[in-house]
Design an enzyme around this catalytic site. Structure first.
Site, PDB file in Angstrom:
ATOM      1  N   LYS A  83       0.861  -1.193   0.000  1.00 38.82           N
ATOM      2  CA  LYS A  83       0.000   0.000   0.000  1.00 38.82           C
ATOM      3  C   LYS A  83       0.894   1.239   0.000  1.00 38.82           C
ATOM      4  O   LYS A  83       1.789   1.370   0.851  1.00 38.82           O
ATOM      5  CB  LYS A  83      -0.892  -0.046   1.245  1.00 38.82           C
ATOM      6  CG  LYS A  83      -2.182   0.715   1.114  1.00 38.82           C
ATOM      7  CD  LYS A  83      -3.090   0.390   2.304  1.00 38.82           C
ATOM      8  CE  LYS A  83      -4.342   1.221   2.292  1.00 38.82           C
ATOM      9  NZ  LYS A  83      -5.123   1.038   3.524  1.00 38.82           N
TER      10      LYS A  83
HETATM   11  O1  G3P Z   1      -7.905   2.128   5.294  1.00 43.60           O
HETATM   12  C1  G3P Z   1      -8.246   3.372   4.846  1.00 43.60           C
HETATM   13  C2  G3P Z   1      -9.641   3.852   5.181  1.00 43.60           C
HETATM   14  O2  G3P Z   1     -10.581   2.813   5.043  1.00 43.60           O
HETATM   15  C3  G3P Z   1      -9.747   4.617   6.465  1.00 43.60           C
HETATM   16  O3  G3P Z   1     -11.084   4.893   6.828  1.00 43.60           O
HETATM   17  O4  G3P Z   1     -12.729   5.746   8.460  1.00 43.60           O
HETATM   18  O5  G3P Z   1     -10.284   6.208   8.825  1.00 43.60           O
HETATM   19  O6  G3P Z   1     -11.535   7.360   7.015  1.00 43.60           O
HETATM   20  P1  G3P Z   1     -11.420   6.111   7.850  1.00 43.60           P
END
Ligand code: G3P
Length: 217
Positions: A83
């Site tokens: 990633k």
């Molecule tokens: O892994 C990346 C993403 O899914 C993060 O989500 O909720 O932290 O914006 P969030």
């Protein structure tokens, strides 16, 4: 549409793998920090639990550093996906890793142009963040729609991995738009099965079945 779970919590991953509905796992530095565990150790453990793709994010921000870290991460297991952040160095690393035959997930995508660049760099997955755009009053799902159109226009094989999913509605809309993958927090993933009429209906069927006094097995 593939379902990935967005977590570094082993127990959640094990439970979801056991349902047979899970296609992979995504992690990020914040989720690793939340787990309180050693990064490489936890990725190795996840890769043993699932055959699906497991995204492990680099921490370096320069090309050489990313390539060095990626070289370590790909040693962990065959299903590790590197990633990388959506920066010029990240895209350059994406191109090099793709040429070496490794899978990549370009993350922190917030615009269609960024997604276009990631596809040109040969990314296996692009991760547009829906919830974080919604947080600043920009329609995150609109970004998924735009990327779908652009990728289809040119036949890009990069898979749209919709991330920062916050609600069951995000999942449904991604499926309607045609995202290839959604990565969903465990609780949201589990909530997809719930419907009050299912619970009510099952309760009634069980009560009536009990009245028959029969058994099946
Ligand atoms: O892994 C990346 C993403 O899914 C993060 O989500 O909720 O932290 O914006 P969030």
């Amino acid at each position: 549409m593939k379902f990935f779970v967005d977590t570094a919590e082993i127990k959640d991953i094990e439970e979801l793998v056991a349902t047979g509905l899970l296609d992979g796992v995504t992690t990020n530095p914040s989720l690793i920090a939340k787990s309180g565990r050693d990064f490489k150790e936890v990725i190795a453990e996840i890769c043993k639990i699932t055959d699906g793709d497991v995204s492990a994010e680099v921490a370096a921000t320069d090309y050489d550093g990313m390539m060095k870290e990626a070289a370590e991460l790909v040693k962990i297991a065959d299903n590790v996906v590197i990633k990388l952040p959506l920066t010029l160095d990240g895209l350059k690393a994406c191109k090099s890793l793709t040429e070496k035959g490794h899978k990549t997930n370009v993350t922190l995508c917030f615009s269609a142009n960024q997604a276009l660049l990631a596809a040109k760099a040969g990314a296996t997955y692009i991760s547009p963040f829906i919830g974080r755009l919604d947080d600043i009053n920009i329609d995150g799902l609109e970004l998924i729609r735009e990327i779908r159109v652009i990728y289809d226009n040119y036949g890009f094989e990069t898979e749209i991995l919709a991330a920062s999913i916050r609600t069951p509605n995000h999942v449904k809309e991604c499926a309607i738009i045609g995202a290839d993958v959604v990565t969903v927090p465990p609780a949201t993933l589990r909530s997809l099965v719930k419907h009050p009429l299912t619970d009510k209906g099952l309760e009634a069927f069980l009560a009536d079945w009990a009245k028959t006094g029969q058994t099946i097995a």
